[in-house]
Design a protein around this motif. Structure first.
Motif, PDB file in Angstrom:
ATOM      1  N   GLN A 188       1.830  -2.592 -10.239  1.00  0.00           N
ATOM      2  CA  GLN A 188       3.138  -2.510 -10.847  1.00  0.00           C
ATOM      3  C   GLN A 188       3.842  -1.608  -9.774  1.00  0.00           C
ATOM      4  OE1 GLN A 188       2.984  -0.850 -14.745  1.00  0.00           O
ATOM      5  NE2 GLN A 188       5.122  -0.185 -14.663  1.00  0.00           N
ATOM      6  N   ASP A 189       3.171  -0.608  -9.004  1.00  0.00           N
ATOM      7  CA  ASP A 189       3.849  -0.009  -7.867  1.00  0.00           C
ATOM      8  C   ASP A 189       3.521  -0.713  -6.620  1.00  0.00           C
ATOM      9  OD1 ASP A 189       4.958   1.737  -6.056  1.00  0.00           O
ATOM     10  OD2 ASP A 189       4.196   3.569  -7.159  1.00  0.00           O
ATOM     11  N   PRO A 190       4.137  -1.280  -5.758  1.00  0.00           N
ATOM     12  CA  PRO A 190       3.713  -1.960  -4.610  1.00  0.00           C
ATOM     13  C   PRO A 190       3.466  -1.288  -3.424  1.00  0.00           C
ATOM     14  CG  PRO A 190       6.181  -2.295  -4.895  1.00  0.00           C
ATOM     15  CD  PRO A 190       5.497  -1.682  -6.444  1.00  0.00           C
ATOM     16  N   ASP A 191       3.978   0.331  -3.650  1.00  0.00           N
ATOM     17  CA  ASP A 191       3.610   1.320  -2.429  1.00  0.00           C
ATOM     18  C   ASP A 191       1.817   1.445  -2.395  1.00  0.00           C
ATOM     19  OD1 ASP A 191       6.208   1.614  -2.224  1.00  0.00           O
ATOM     20  OD2 ASP A 191       6.521   3.424  -3.062  1.00  0.00           O
ATOM     21  N   TYR A 192       1.064   0.844  -3.408  1.00  0.00           N
ATOM     22  CA  TYR A 192      -0.084   1.162  -3.288  1.00  0.00           C
ATOM     23  C   TYR A 192      -0.734   0.181  -2.424  1.00  0.00           C
ATOM     24  CZ  TYR A 192       0.127   4.752  -7.096  1.00  0.00           C
ATOM     25  OH  TYR A 192       0.498   5.904  -7.589  1.00  0.00           O
ATOM     26  N   GLN A 193      -0.191  -0.814  -2.060  1.00  0.00           N
ATOM     27  CA  GLN A 193      -0.639  -2.032  -1.494  1.00  0.00           C
ATOM     28  C   GLN A 193      -0.211  -2.452  -0.363  1.00  0.00           C
ATOM     29  OE1 GLN A 193      -0.610  -4.319  -5.679  1.00  0.00           O
ATOM     30  NE2 GLN A 193      -2.494  -5.167  -4.774  1.00  0.00           N
ATOM     31  N   LEU A 194       0.775  -1.798   0.395  1.00  0.00           N
ATOM     32  CA  LEU A 194       1.266  -1.995   1.531  1.00  0.00           C
ATOM     33  C   LEU A 194       0.800  -1.247   2.636  1.00  0.00           C
ATOM     34  CD1 LEU A 194       4.929  -2.445   0.160  1.00  0.00           C
ATOM     35  CD2 LEU A 194       3.401  -4.259   0.689  1.00  0.00           C
ATOM     36  N   PHE A 195       0.446  -1.592   3.753  1.00  0.00           N
ATOM     37  CA  PHE A 195      -0.401  -0.884   4.701  1.00  0.00           C
ATOM     38  C   PHE A 195       0.001  -1.046   6.149  1.00  0.00           C
ATOM     39  CE2 PHE A 195      -3.335  -2.382   1.383  1.00  0.00           C
ATOM     40  CZ  PHE A 195      -3.543  -1.294   0.743  1.00  0.00           C
ATOM     41  N   THR A 196       0.880  -2.089   6.657  1.00  0.00           N
ATOM     42  CA  THR A 196       1.198  -2.414   7.913  1.00  0.00           C
ATOM     43  C   THR A 196       2.553  -1.766   8.273  1.00  0.00           C
ATOM     44  OG1 THR A 196       1.986  -4.457   7.565  1.00  0.00           O
ATOM     45  CG2 THR A 196      -0.299  -4.302   7.857  1.00  0.00           C
ATOM     46  N   ASP A 197       3.067  -2.088   9.536  1.00  0.00           N
ATOM     47  CA  ASP A 197       4.147  -1.489  10.047  1.00  0.00           C
ATOM     48  C   ASP A 197       5.270  -2.727   9.777  1.00  0.00           C
ATOM     49  OD1 ASP A 197       2.928   0.923  10.853  1.00  0.00           O
ATOM     50  OD2 ASP A 197       2.472  -0.035  12.675  1.00  0.00           O
ATOM     51  N   SER A 198       5.084  -3.570   9.230  1.00  0.00           N
ATOM     52  CA  SER A 198       6.273  -4.588   9.290  1.00  0.00           C
ATOM     53  C   SER A 198       5.984  -5.768   8.180  1.00  0.00           C
ATOM     54  CB  SER A 198       6.549  -5.621  10.484  1.00  0.00           C
ATOM     55  OG  SER A 198       5.490  -6.341  10.556  1.00  0.00           O
ATOM     56  N   VAL A 199       6.720  -6.390   7.496  1.00  0.00           N
ATOM     57  CA  VAL A 199       6.800  -7.232   6.572  1.00  0.00           C
ATOM     58  C   VAL A 199       5.647  -8.433   6.977  1.00  0.00           C
ATOM     59  CG1 VAL A 199       7.614  -9.042   4.968  1.00  0.00           C
ATOM     60  CG2 VAL A 199       8.749  -6.717   5.115  1.00  0.00           C
ATOM     61  N   TYR A 200       6.075  -9.006   8.241  1.00  0.00           N
ATOM     62  CA  TYR A 200       5.401 -10.185   8.879  1.00  0.00           C
ATOM     63  C   TYR A 200       3.830  -9.610   9.030  1.00  0.00           C
ATOM     64  CZ  TYR A 200       4.037 -13.928  11.736  1.00  0.00           C
ATOM     65  OH  TYR A 200       3.484 -15.133  12.186  1.00  0.00           O
ATOM     66  N   GLN A 201       3.803  -8.345   9.283  1.00  0.00           N
ATOM     67  CA  GLN A 201       2.313  -7.752   9.663  1.00  0.00           C
ATOM     68  C   GLN A 201       1.451  -7.993   8.431  1.00  0.00           C
ATOM     69  OE1 GLN A 201       1.878  -4.209  11.870  1.00  0.00           O
ATOM     70  NE2 GLN A 201       3.208  -4.968  13.601  1.00  0.00           N
ATOM     71  N   GLU A 202       2.327  -7.661   7.230  1.00  0.00           N
ATOM     72  CA  GLU A 202       1.315  -7.555   6.061  1.00  0.00           C
ATOM     73  C   GLU A 202       1.155  -8.834   5.428  1.00  0.00           C
ATOM     74  OE1 GLU A 202       0.143  -4.715   3.399  1.00  0.00           O
ATOM     75  OE2 GLU A 202       1.830  -3.954   4.756  1.00  0.00           O
ATOM     76  N   VAL A 203       1.894  -9.805   5.602  1.00  0.00           N
ATOM     77  CA  VAL A 203       1.488 -11.106   5.104  1.00  0.00           C
ATOM     78  C   VAL A 203       0.090 -11.598   6.196  1.00  0.00           C
ATOM     79  CG1 VAL A 203       2.205 -13.545   4.475  1.00  0.00           C
ATOM     80  CG2 VAL A 203       3.670 -11.505   3.983  1.00  0.00           C
ATOM     81  N   SER A 204       0.651 -11.308   7.440  1.00  0.00           N
ATOM     82  CA  SER A 204      -0.470 -11.890   8.412  1.00  0.00           C
ATOM     83  C   SER A 204      -1.825 -11.247   8.342  1.00  0.00           C
ATOM     84  CB  SER A 204       0.131 -11.368   9.763  1.00  0.00           C
ATOM     85  OG  SER A 204      -0.744 -11.722  10.921  1.00  0.00           O
ATOM     86  N   LEU A 205      -1.921  -9.999   7.889  1.00  0.00           N
ATOM     87  CA  LEU A 205      -2.981  -9.199   7.680  1.00  0.00           C
ATOM     88  C   LEU A 205      -3.577 -10.054   6.525  1.00  0.00           C
ATOM     89  CD1 LEU A 205      -5.141  -6.861   8.144  1.00  0.00           C
ATOM     90  CD2 LEU A 205      -3.778  -5.624   6.492  1.00  0.00           C
ATOM     91  N   ALA A 206      -3.052 -10.196   5.498  1.00  0.00           N
ATOM     92  CA  ALA A 206      -3.783 -11.048   4.359  1.00  0.00           C
ATOM     93  C   ALA A 206      -4.133 -12.205   4.745  1.00  0.00           C
ATOM     94  CB  ALA A 206      -2.788 -11.259   3.214  1.00  0.00           C
ATOM     95  N   ALA A 207      -3.634 -12.947   5.626  1.00  0.00           N
ATOM     96  CA  ALA A 207      -3.957 -14.453   6.193  1.00  0.00           C
ATOM     97  C   ALA A 207      -5.199 -14.312   6.897  1.00  0.00           C
ATOM     98  CB  ALA A 207      -2.792 -15.100   6.830  1.00  0.00           C
ATOM     99  N   SER A 208      -5.133 -13.239   7.765  1.00  0.00           N
ATOM    100  CA  SER A 208      -6.440 -13.037   8.518  1.00  0.00           C
ATOM    101  C   SER A 208      -7.737 -12.913   7.877  1.00  0.00           C
ATOM    102  CB  SER A 208      -5.935 -11.995   9.807  1.00  0.00           C
ATOM    103  OG  SER A 208      -5.969 -10.625   9.127  1.00  0.00           O
ATOM    104  N   MET A 209      -7.453 -12.222   6.635  1.00  0.00           N
ATOM    105  CA  MET A 209      -8.845 -11.636   5.973  1.00  0.00           C
ATOM    106  C   MET A 209      -9.356 -12.819   5.116  1.00  0.00           C
ATOM    107  SD  MET A 209      -7.276  -8.163   4.139  1.00  0.00           S
ATOM    108  CE  MET A 209      -8.719  -7.788   3.347  1.00  0.00           C
ATOM    109  N   VAL A 210      -8.499 -13.832   4.951  1.00  0.00           N
ATOM    110  CA  VAL A 210      -9.048 -15.222   4.499  1.00  0.00           C
ATOM    111  C   VAL A 210      -9.487 -16.266   5.588  1.00  0.00           C
ATOM    112  CG1 VAL A 210      -8.290 -14.472   2.149  1.00  0.00           C
ATOM    113  CG2 VAL A 210      -6.836 -16.025   3.597  1.00  0.00           C
ATOM    114  N   GLY A 211      -9.023 -16.014   6.766  1.00  0.00           N
ATOM    115  CA  GLY A 211      -9.185 -16.944   7.813  1.00  0.00           C
ATOM    116  C   GLY A 211      -8.267 -18.031   7.730  1.00  0.00           C
ATOM    117  N   GLU A 212      -7.034 -17.652   7.508  1.00  0.00           N
ATOM    118  CA  GLU A 212      -5.862 -18.541   7.301  1.00  0.00           C
ATOM    119  C   GLU A 212      -4.790 -18.129   8.078  1.00  0.00           C
ATOM    120  OE1 GLU A 212      -2.941 -20.568   4.056  1.00  0.00           O
ATOM    121  OE2 GLU A 212      -5.132 -19.951   3.450  1.00  0.00           O
ATOM    122  N   ARG A 213      -5.023 -17.776   9.541  1.00  0.00           N
ATOM    123  CA  ARG A 213      -3.893 -17.256  10.283  1.00  0.00           C
ATOM    124  C   ARG A 213      -2.935 -18.127  10.856  1.00  0.00           C
ATOM    125  NH1 ARG A 213      -3.308 -12.275  13.108  1.00  0.00           N
ATOM    126  NH2 ARG A 213      -1.175 -12.100  13.706  1.00  0.00           N
TER     127      ARG A 213
END
Length: 487
Positions: free
Chosen positions: A341-366
């Motif tokens: 419900q509170d997205p602040d708990y799930q955002l870790f990187t320095d940019s929006v692009y990096q945030e989605v990119s990190l998720a992609a790399s974790m599942v091998g879909e960069r």
């Protein structure tokens, strides 16, 4: 009463104006509603009025803001504390005490009011707001709606002339919204001025006097309440606005999956904290490709259920099965993913692009093309280089949902995914939810947003006592149903 004169403002570190040539005048006793797409400048305008800009949020400010004839640039926020009261989107962000009584009197204590005067105003606040059931309570044991009421009461006790509210309904159930309506009607009857930012519009139908649509930091349209009621549904959606009439949730209530082989099955589950249950005897089955809503009042256990399904906490009793196999709580993170419900708990990187990119790399879909596609679908492309914490709440929510699209989990749970979203982005998120379901995943949506639930779900599960066990149509705080099943 409120005069915003040709104001332009840009937050420090930003390269674009959040407000441009903004000119707005609010008369005493008027209720003015600001609405518009997430990130359009509504919260910025609210911060001008409650004087947090420029005294707390720094930036480049042109123009001037007058409150009852006084220039806010020449005074400090505490100089307006008896004139302006603010109720934020998340009431927890303005709490300073552990119990409700201390919270109600906190502002008066800071003003140095004598004890006798504080006691008089405290009694008056409890009586006039009819909150006797909330006195002497632990803040952390209250539901979201009750917390919002206490935040409102703490402001009311100071007797301000202007009430400033920033998306106060975003996390409230229908009963809590009705309580918020009652409080707003009450202060309006006293001649108070109300300045409110909101995406949900229907609950203000009989309260608001003027509606202001903001687009890219400028006033795009302005209507009287009468003019606004005359807009058609097509015109409303064309302006990117939510419905001005309440949406009835007319979906079947069912705990059964669409087929005999559910992807997720919950059997007689009791959830809570330590050994104290919040919800008992929950049985749900959800198939691959299904989008199932979970509804119920604030505090009934919806989020606790979601946390249990994802392995963030252990159940008290019962079983959770994925693809027909029982899975212990610590192993459930491999099978279920939650957008909180509170997205602040799930955002870790320095940019929006990096945030989605990190998720992609974790599942091998960069795949850069795939990342760009997700950002485009969620209307986040122009913000891809922004730090996630610099975004509005609705924008943060969309970033977290974009990350969820790349999860490898079979079950994806969304806890209030549209709490800070306008109509356009609600539609974008709805399309994303359908796409995730089409990938063969089971999608569970916890929400009070009937408009969104009707848009994507085929059925709902209701947590809590059903209002009626009969087969006849009944109406409760959630909506109208043909059949109610107590889950």
């Amino acid at each position: 009463m409120i005069d915003i004169n040709n104001v332009s403002f840009r937050y420090s570190g930003s390269d674009v104006d959040n407000l441009s040539d903004f000119d707005l005048h609010v008369k005493k006793g008027e209720c003015v509603l600001l609405t518009g797409e997430s990130g359009c400048g509504k919260t910025c305008a609210v911060r001008l009025v409650n004087t947090l800009i420029p005294h707390f949020y720094e930036g480049q400010l042109k123009g001037n803001i007058l409150i009852d004839g006084v220039n806010t640039l020449e005074k400090q926020p505490h100089d307006f504390s008896e004139k302006i009261g603010s109720v934020f989107q998340d009431p927890r962000s303005q709490f300073f005490s552990l119990d409700t009584d201390s919270e109600i009197v906190f502002g008066m204590e800071n003003k140095g009011l004598p004890y006798e005067k504080m006691k008089e105003r405290y009694d008056e606040t409890v009586r006039e707001l009819k909150i006797e059931n909330l006195v002497g309570r632990n803040i952390f044991e209250l539901s979201g709606g009750q917390k919002q009421t206490i935040a409102f009461a703490s402001v009311y006790a100071l007797h301000p002339d202007i009430f400033v509210l920033d998306e106060p309904s975003s996390n409230l159930d229908p009963d809590a919204i009705e309580e918020l309506c009652r409080l707003l009607r009450f202060i309006k009857s006293q001649g108070k001025t109300i300045f409110i930012s909101e995406h949900r519009l229907y609950f203000l139908r009989d309260i608001v006097d003027r509606i202001i649509l903001i687009e890219h930091g400028r006033i795009k349209h302005e209507w009287t309440a009468q003019q606004f009621r005359g807009l058609t549904s097509d015109e409303m959606s064309g302006f990117g606005l939510r419905s001005f009439a309440p949406t009835v949730l007319d979906l079947p209530i069912s705990t059964s999956a669409a087929d005999s082989k559910p992807l997720l099955e919950v059997r007689e589950l009791s959830v809570g904290y330590e050994k104290e249950s919040v919800a008992d005897s929950i049985s749900i089955a959800v198939s691959a490709g299904e989008l199932v809503g979970v509804v119920g009042k604030n505090g009934c256990g919806k989020t606790t259920l979601a946390r249990t399904l994802c392995g963030l906490q252990k159940e008290i009793s019962g079983d959770v099965l994925f693809s027909g196999k029982k899975v212990k709580w610590k192993k459930r993170m491999d099978h279920a993913y939650i957008v909180m419900q509170d997205p602040d708990y799930q955002l870790f990187t320095d940019s929006v692009y990096q945030e989605v990119s990190l998720a992609a790399s974790m599942v091998g879909e960069r795949d850069e093309k795939r990342i760009d596609e997700i950002l485009e679908k969620l209307n986040l492309t122009e913000y891809k280089d922004r730090h996630p914490m610099s975004l509005s709440r609705g924008q943060k929510q969309r970033v977290a949902i974009g990350v969820a699209m790349l999860s490898s989990a079979d079950v994806v749970i969304f806890d209030e995914p549209t709490s800070g979203l306008d109509y356009k982005n609600m539609q974008s998120v709805s399309a994303i939810l359908r796409e995730i379901a089409a990938m063969g995943k089971a999608v569970i949506i916890i929400s009070h947003d009937n408009e969104m639930l009707m848009n994507v779900c085929s059925r709902v599960v209701r947590i809590g006592e059903a209002p009626d066990k009969s087969e006849l149509p009944v109406t409760d705080g959630i909506g109208t149903y043909k059949k109610c099943i107590s889950v």
